[in-house]
Design a protein around this motif. Structure first.
Motif, PDB file in Angstrom:
ATOM      1  N   ILE A 164       0.830  -1.209   0.000  1.00 26.33           N
ATOM      2  CA  ILE A 164       0.000   0.000   0.000  1.00 26.33           C
ATOM      3  C   ILE A 164       0.863   1.258   0.000  1.00 26.33           C
ATOM      4  CG2 ILE A 164      -1.662   1.318   1.384  1.00 26.33           C
ATOM      5  CD1 ILE A 164      -2.998  -1.287   2.100  1.00 26.33           C
ATOM      6  N   ALA A 165       2.032   1.200   0.612  1.00 30.17           N
ATOM      7  CA  ALA A 165       2.903   2.383   0.711  1.00 30.17           C
ATOM      8  C   ALA A 165       3.277   2.963  -0.654  1.00 30.17           C
ATOM      9  CB  ALA A 165       4.136   2.046   1.528  1.00 30.17           C
ATOM     10  N   PRO A 166       3.680   2.155  -1.657  1.00 31.06           N
ATOM     11  CA  PRO A 166       4.002   2.746  -2.961  1.00 31.06           C
ATOM     12  C   PRO A 166       2.789   3.395  -3.634  1.00 31.06           C
ATOM     13  CG  PRO A 166       4.842   0.500  -2.841  1.00 31.06           C
ATOM     14  CD  PRO A 166       4.029   0.732  -1.626  1.00 31.06           C
ATOM     15  N   VAL A 167       1.605   2.850  -3.392  1.00 26.91           N
ATOM     16  CA  VAL A 167       0.393   3.435  -3.964  1.00 26.91           C
ATOM     17  C   VAL A 167       0.115   4.789  -3.322  1.00 26.91           C
ATOM     18  CG1 VAL A 167      -2.095   3.128  -4.260  1.00 26.91           C
ATOM     19  CG2 VAL A 167      -0.574   1.187  -4.532  1.00 26.91           C
ATOM     20  N   LEU A 168       0.306   4.878  -2.006  1.00 30.83           N
ATOM     21  CA  LEU A 168       0.067   6.148  -1.313  1.00 30.83           C
ATOM     22  C   LEU A 168       1.023   7.237  -1.783  1.00 30.83           C
ATOM     23  CD1 LEU A 168      -0.645   5.028   2.353  1.00 30.83           C
ATOM     24  CD2 LEU A 168      -2.272   5.766   0.619  1.00 30.83           C
ATOM     25  N   LYS A 169       2.236   6.860  -2.175  1.00 32.83           N
ATOM     26  CA  LYS A 169       3.191   7.859  -2.652  1.00 32.83           C
ATOM     27  C   LYS A 169       2.757   8.476  -3.974  1.00 32.83           C
ATOM     28  CE  LYS A 169       7.245   6.131  -0.290  1.00 32.83           C
ATOM     29  NZ  LYS A 169       7.564   7.255   0.548  1.00 32.83           N
ATOM     30  N   LYS A 170       1.940   7.749  -4.756  1.00 29.78           N
ATOM     31  CA  LYS A 170       1.452   8.273  -6.034  1.00 29.78           C
ATOM     32  C   LYS A 170       0.230   9.166  -5.867  1.00 29.78           C
ATOM     33  CE  LYS A 170       2.867   4.213  -8.652  1.00 29.78           C
ATOM     34  NZ  LYS A 170       2.377   3.105  -9.478  1.00 29.78           N
ATOM     35  N   LEU A 171      -0.511   8.993  -4.777  1.00 29.03           N
ATOM     36  CA  LEU A 171      -1.760   9.730  -4.591  1.00 29.03           C
ATOM     37  C   LEU A 171      -1.522  11.151  -4.106  1.00 29.03           C
ATOM     38  CD1 LEU A 171      -4.230   7.271  -2.840  1.00 29.03           C
ATOM     39  CD2 LEU A 171      -4.439   8.247  -5.106  1.00 29.03           C
ATOM     40  N   THR A 172      -2.331  12.058  -4.601  1.00 26.53           N
ATOM     41  CA  THR A 172      -2.350  13.404  -4.044  1.00 26.53           C
ATOM     42  C   THR A 172      -3.311  13.419  -2.859  1.00 26.53           C
ATOM     43  OG1 THR A 172      -4.157  14.098  -5.486  1.00 26.53           O
ATOM     44  CG2 THR A 172      -1.915  14.448  -6.303  1.00 26.53           C
ATOM     45  N   TYR A 173      -3.303  14.505  -2.127  1.00 25.41           N
ATOM     46  CA  TYR A 173      -4.222  14.632  -0.987  1.00 25.41           C
ATOM     47  C   TYR A 173      -5.672  14.534  -1.442  1.00 25.41           C
ATOM     48  CZ  TYR A 173      -6.694  16.634   2.965  1.00 25.41           C
ATOM     49  OH  TYR A 173      -7.563  16.834   3.997  1.00 25.41           O
ATOM     50  N   ASN A 174      -6.022  15.237  -2.518  1.00 25.75           N
ATOM     51  CA  ASN A 174      -7.402  15.222  -3.013  1.00 25.75           C
ATOM     52  C   ASN A 174      -7.798  13.840  -3.527  1.00 25.75           C
ATOM     53  OD1 ASN A 174      -7.653  17.945  -2.432  1.00 25.75           O
ATOM     54  ND2 ASN A 174      -6.963  18.562  -4.460  1.00 25.75           N
ATOM     55  N   GLY A 175      -6.877  13.139  -4.163  1.00 26.15           N
ATOM     56  CA  GLY A 175      -7.153  11.788  -4.619  1.00 26.15           C
ATOM     57  C   GLY A 175      -7.393  10.837  -3.454  1.00 26.15           C
ATOM     58  N   ALA A 176      -6.567  10.955  -2.424  1.00 27.84           N
ATOM     59  CA  ALA A 176      -6.735  10.103  -1.247  1.00 27.84           C
ATOM     60  C   ALA A 176      -8.049  10.399  -0.541  1.00 27.84           C
ATOM     61  CB  ALA A 176      -5.562  10.297  -0.291  1.00 27.84           C
ATOM     62  N   LEU A 177      -8.436  11.659  -0.515  1.00 27.05           N
ATOM     63  CA  LEU A 177      -9.699  12.034   0.127  1.00 27.05           C
ATOM     64  C   LEU A 177     -10.876  11.429  -0.629  1.00 27.05           C
ATOM     65  CD1 LEU A 177     -10.677  13.688   2.530  1.00 27.05           C
ATOM     66  CD2 LEU A 177     -10.888  15.627   0.997  1.00 27.05           C
ATOM     67  N   ALA A 178     -10.836  11.431  -1.962  1.00 26.79           N
ATOM     68  CA  ALA A 178     -11.914  10.838  -2.754  1.00 26.79           C
ATOM     69  C   ALA A 178     -11.972   9.325  -2.547  1.00 26.79           C
ATOM     70  CB  ALA A 178     -11.735  11.161  -4.236  1.00 26.79           C
ATOM     71  N   VAL A 179     -10.803   8.681  -2.471  1.00 25.64           N
ATOM     72  CA  VAL A 179     -10.771   7.237  -2.237  1.00 25.64           C
ATOM     73  C   VAL A 179     -11.337   6.922  -0.853  1.00 25.64           C
ATOM     74  CG1 VAL A 179      -9.207   5.278  -1.906  1.00 25.64           C
ATOM     75  CG2 VAL A 179      -8.888   6.806  -3.855  1.00 25.64           C
ATOM     76  N   ARG A 180     -10.953   7.705   0.129  1.00 20.15           N
ATOM     77  CA  ARG A 180     -11.450   7.495   1.493  1.00 20.15           C
ATOM     78  C   ARG A 180     -12.956   7.703   1.586  1.00 20.15           C
ATOM     79  NH1 ARG A 180     -10.296  11.718   6.101  1.00 20.15           N
ATOM     80  NH2 ARG A 180     -12.195  11.262   7.222  1.00 20.15           N
ATOM     81  N   HIS A 181     -13.470   8.732   0.904  1.00 22.29           N
ATOM     82  CA  HIS A 181     -14.909   9.008   0.934  1.00 22.29           C
ATOM     83  C   HIS A 181     -15.729   7.874   0.322  1.00 22.29           C
ATOM     84  CE1 HIS A 181     -14.662  13.652   1.468  1.00 22.29           C
ATOM     85  NE2 HIS A 181     -14.401  12.987   2.577  1.00 22.29           N
ATOM     86  N   THR A 182     -15.107   7.064  -0.541  1.00 20.16           N
ATOM     87  CA  THR A 182     -15.818   5.947  -1.158  1.00 20.16           C
ATOM     88  C   THR A 182     -16.320   4.966  -0.108  1.00 20.16           C
ATOM     89  OG1 THR A 182     -14.489   6.177  -3.146  1.00 20.16           O
ATOM     90  CG2 THR A 182     -15.618   4.083  -2.842  1.00 20.16           C
ATOM     91  N   VAL A 183     -15.495   4.667   0.892  1.00 27.41           N
ATOM     92  CA  VAL A 183     -15.920   3.728   1.936  1.00 27.41           C
ATOM     93  C   VAL A 183     -16.545   4.435   3.130  1.00 27.41           C
ATOM     94  CG1 VAL A 183     -14.316   1.913   1.298  1.00 27.41           C
ATOM     95  CG2 VAL A 183     -13.615   3.615   2.943  1.00 27.41           C
ATOM     96  N   GLU A 184     -16.211   5.700   3.317  1.00 30.37           N
ATOM     97  CA  GLU A 184     -16.778   6.439   4.451  1.00 30.37           C
ATOM     98  C   GLU A 184     -18.221   6.846   4.197  1.00 30.37           C
ATOM     99  OE1 GLU A 184     -15.265   9.942   7.474  1.00 30.37           O
ATOM    100  OE2 GLU A 184     -14.499   9.908   5.427  1.00 30.37           O
ATOM    101  N   PHE A 185     -18.536   7.238   2.977  1.00 30.88           N
ATOM    102  CA  PHE A 185     -19.887   7.642   2.590  1.00 30.88           C
ATOM    103  C   PHE A 185     -20.302   6.855   1.346  1.00 30.88           C
ATOM    104  CE2 PHE A 185     -17.635  11.423   4.233  1.00 30.88           C
ATOM    105  CZ  PHE A 185     -18.358  11.606   5.407  1.00 30.88           C
ATOM    106  N   PRO A 186     -20.580   5.551   1.463  1.00 32.13           N
ATOM    107  CA  PRO A 186     -20.866   4.741   0.270  1.00 32.13           C
ATOM    108  C   PRO A 186     -22.159   5.160  -0.423  1.00 32.13           C
ATOM    109  CG  PRO A 186     -21.310   3.494   2.259  1.00 32.13           C
ATOM    110  CD  PRO A 186     -20.703   4.784   2.691  1.00 32.13           C
ATOM    111  N   HIS A 187     -22.154   5.032  -1.732  1.00 37.97           N
ATOM    112  CA  HIS A 187     -23.343   5.297  -2.535  1.00 37.97           C
ATOM    113  C   HIS A 187     -24.346   4.174  -2.283  1.00 37.97           C
ATOM    114  CE1 HIS A 187     -25.847   5.790  -6.136  1.00 37.97           C
ATOM    115  NE2 HIS A 187     -25.454   7.058  -6.084  1.00 37.97           N
ATOM    116  N   PRO A 188     -25.636   4.478  -2.132  1.00 35.41           N
ATOM    117  CA  PRO A 188     -26.603   3.421  -1.809  1.00 35.41           C
ATOM    118  C   PRO A 188     -26.780   2.373  -2.905  1.00 35.41           C
ATOM    119  CG  PRO A 188     -27.706   5.534  -2.120  1.00 35.41           C
ATOM    120  CD  PRO A 188     -26.245   5.796  -2.158  1.00 35.41           C
ATOM    121  N   ASP A 189     -26.620   2.741  -4.166  1.00 33.19           N
ATOM    122  CA  ASP A 189     -26.835   1.795  -5.261  1.00 33.19           C
ATOM    123  C   ASP A 189     -25.552   1.136  -5.750  1.00 33.19           C
ATOM    124  OD1 ASP A 189     -29.567   2.388  -5.238  1.00 33.19           O
ATOM    125  OD2 ASP A 189     -29.266   4.093  -6.584  1.00 33.19           O
TER     126      ASP A 189
END
Length: 123
Positions: A7-32
């Protein structure tokens, strides 16, 4: 080798905004579509005070370049006065879900390791 070494090499490629969008996927899942990028949040976070389509595409491209999303055909949509057309969305793949859960659990220490593309403080 610990379970999070890949996971560490993947995190080095992500920007802050990208990581926030990825995190929001599981934090606020879409109902459908539970793996829908950014979940049920209305817009992808592009930074303070800016929202443009180009900025959002840049965030999605950063996540795609990190190998965390794939396209998904969510079925046809129909809007009055328009033709029926496919609804292609970006969803997290299996690695993306693992990274999202890691970010959700370790956000306080993980977000300092993310790339900063703002250019501030560099000389």
């Amino acid at each position: 080798m610990s379970s999070n070494d890949y996971i560490a090499p993947v995190l080095k490629k992500l920007t802050y905004n990208g990581a926030l969008a990825v995190r929001h996927t599981v934090e606020f899942p879409h109902p459908d579509i539970p793996r829908l990028l950014n979940g049920s949040c209305s817009r992808i976070h592009t930074g303070l005070g800016k929202w443009t389509t180009i900025a959002a595409i840049g965030v999605e491209n950063n996540i795609r370049a990190s190998g965390l999303i794939e396209e998904f055909d969510a079925g046809p949509i129909w809007r009055p006065g328009q033709w029926e057309r496919p609804w292609i969305v970006n969803v997290l793949n299996d690695l993306g879900m693992e990274v999202a859960h890691y970010l959700l659990a370790h956000w306080d220490e993980a977000h300092f390791d993310l790339r900063d593309l703002s250019g501030r403080g560099r000389r």
